[in-house]
Design a protein around this motif. Structure first.
Motif, PDB file in Angstrom:
ATOM      1  N   GLY A   1       0.924  -1.059  -0.075  1.00 31.19           N
ATOM      2  CA  GLY A   1      -0.066  -0.070  -0.029  1.00 31.19           C
ATOM      3  C   GLY A   1       0.736   1.280   0.009  1.00 31.19           C
ATOM      4  O   GLY A   1       1.684   1.316  -0.783  1.00 31.19           O
ATOM      5  N   ASP A   2       0.409   2.147   0.912  1.00 27.47           N
ATOM      6  CA  ASP A   2       1.255   3.522   0.997  1.00 27.47           C
ATOM      7  C   ASP A   2       2.443   3.588   1.629  1.00 27.47           C
ATOM      8  O   ASP A   2       2.832   4.589   2.400  1.00 27.47           O
ATOM      9  N   LEU A   3       3.028   2.491   1.648  1.00 27.29           N
ATOM     10  CA  LEU A   3       4.328   2.505   2.668  1.00 27.29           C
ATOM     11  C   LEU A   3       5.414   3.170   2.164  1.00 27.29           C
ATOM     12  O   LEU A   3       5.905   3.269   0.985  1.00 27.29           O
ATOM     13  N   GLU A   4       5.995   4.077   2.960  1.00 29.88           N
ATOM     14  CA  GLU A   4       7.341   4.665   2.650  1.00 29.88           C
ATOM     15  C   GLU A   4       8.291   4.352   3.291  1.00 29.88           C
ATOM     16  O   GLU A   4       8.242   4.221   4.595  1.00 29.88           O
ATOM     17  N   ILE A   5       9.540   4.127   2.870  1.00 30.01           N
ATOM     18  CA  ILE A   5      10.787   3.978   3.536  1.00 30.01           C
ATOM     19  C   ILE A   5      11.572   5.220   3.502  1.00 30.01           C
ATOM     20  O   ILE A   5      11.694   5.578   2.342  1.00 30.01           O
ATOM     21  N   ARG A   6      11.846   5.865   4.499  1.00 38.05           N
ATOM     22  CA  ARG A   6      12.789   7.163   4.505  1.00 38.05           C
ATOM     23  C   ARG A   6      13.608   7.361   5.445  1.00 38.05           C
ATOM     24  O   ARG A   6      13.462   6.757   6.456  1.00 38.05           O
ATOM     25  N   ALA A   7      14.571   8.366   5.331  1.00 40.22           N
ATOM     26  CA  ALA A   7      15.413   8.580   6.620  1.00 40.22           C
ATOM     27  C   ALA A   7      14.752   9.185   7.618  1.00 40.22           C
ATOM     28  O   ALA A   7      13.881   9.912   7.600  1.00 40.22           O
TER      29      ALA A   7
ATOM     30  N   VAL B   1       6.769   4.256   7.365  1.00 45.41           N
ATOM     31  CA  VAL B   1       5.938   4.992   7.494  1.00 45.41           C
ATOM     32  C   VAL B   1       4.547   4.557   6.691  1.00 45.41           C
ATOM     33  O   VAL B   1       4.833   4.366   5.496  1.00 45.41           O
ATOM     34  N   ARG B   2       3.449   4.383   7.471  1.00 41.74           N
ATOM     35  CA  ARG B   2       2.274   4.081   6.746  1.00 41.74           C
ATOM     36  C   ARG B   2       0.980   5.038   7.248  1.00 41.74           C
ATOM     37  O   ARG B   2       1.081   5.120   8.570  1.00 41.74           O
ATOM     38  N   GLU B   3       0.540   5.737   6.436  1.00 43.90           N
ATOM     39  CA  GLU B   3      -0.480   6.546   6.734  1.00 43.90           C
ATOM     40  C   GLU B   3       0.137   7.579   8.053  1.00 43.90           C
ATOM     41  O   GLU B   3      -0.712   7.913   9.078  1.00 43.90           O
ATOM     42  N   GLY B   4       1.229   7.984   7.753  1.00 39.68           N
ATOM     43  CA  GLY B   4       1.759   9.049   8.731  1.00 39.68           C
ATOM     44  C   GLY B   4       2.280   8.351   9.824  1.00 39.68           C
ATOM     45  O   GLY B   4       2.535   9.179  10.927  1.00 39.68           O
ATOM     46  N   ARG B   5       2.338   7.233  10.146  1.00 36.59           N
ATOM     47  CA  ARG B   5       2.660   6.485  11.392  1.00 36.59           C
ATOM     48  C   ARG B   5       3.872   5.580  11.161  1.00 36.59           C
ATOM     49  O   ARG B   5       3.880   5.008  10.114  1.00 36.59           O
TER      50      ARG B   5
END
Length: 150
Positions: A2-8, A58-62
């Motif tokens: 889904g909307d998963l983001e991997i970031r620093a 981070v998923r859905e801002g969490r």
């Protein structure tokens, strides 16, 4: 995923990271979520070092996961560069979702981009579920690790 983001990771992520580090019997003995000062200082050191990558998922801002990837240049193995994966944590609500696999795949790809010839990690002997997880992803238990507390 889904909307998963991997970031620093950034300073605002530290409370969530430390909570995940402390959310098991081993981490509960080692971590101090009530005092974030040493963690924030450590984050600054990590951010200043180009061979360190502390990331969050981070998923859905969490923040739902964290991982540290360290690039190590050396002379062994014909001057090989290796990476070390540490501090892998997935929030309890996300376990079994595939996030751990996605995280390790990210770390392997990031290691390839850094021209690493080897990816290594350690896992406490008590974490037998984690051992099965890493073996399922192709890692082999090849060494006995040692530590010396200073």
């Amino acid at each position: 995923m889904g909307d998963l983001e991997i970031r620093a990771a950034v300073a605002e992520d530290v409370p969530a990271i430390v909570a995940m580090l402390a959310d098991d019997p081993l981490g509960a003995q080692r971590e101090s979520p009530g005092d974030l000062t040493p963690y924030l200082a450590a984050l600054e050191r990590l951010q200043a070092d180009p061979n360190q990558r502390l990331v969050v998922a981070v998923r859905e801002g969490r923040v739902v996961g964290t991982l540290q990837l360290t690039i190590v240049h050396g002379l062994c193995r014909r001057g090989a560069t290796r990476s070390i994966i540490e501090g892998v944590r997935v929030h309890a609500d996300e376990r079994g979702s595939g996030l751990g696999t996605r995280f390790i795949e990210w770390a392997i790809e990031e290691s390839r981009r850094a021209d690493c010839q080897l990816v290594q990690l350690t896992s406490d002997k008590a974490r037998t579920d984690a051992h099965r997880f890493y073996e399922r992803l192709g890692f082999e238990a090849s060494h006995e690790g040692f530590k010396l507390q200073l």
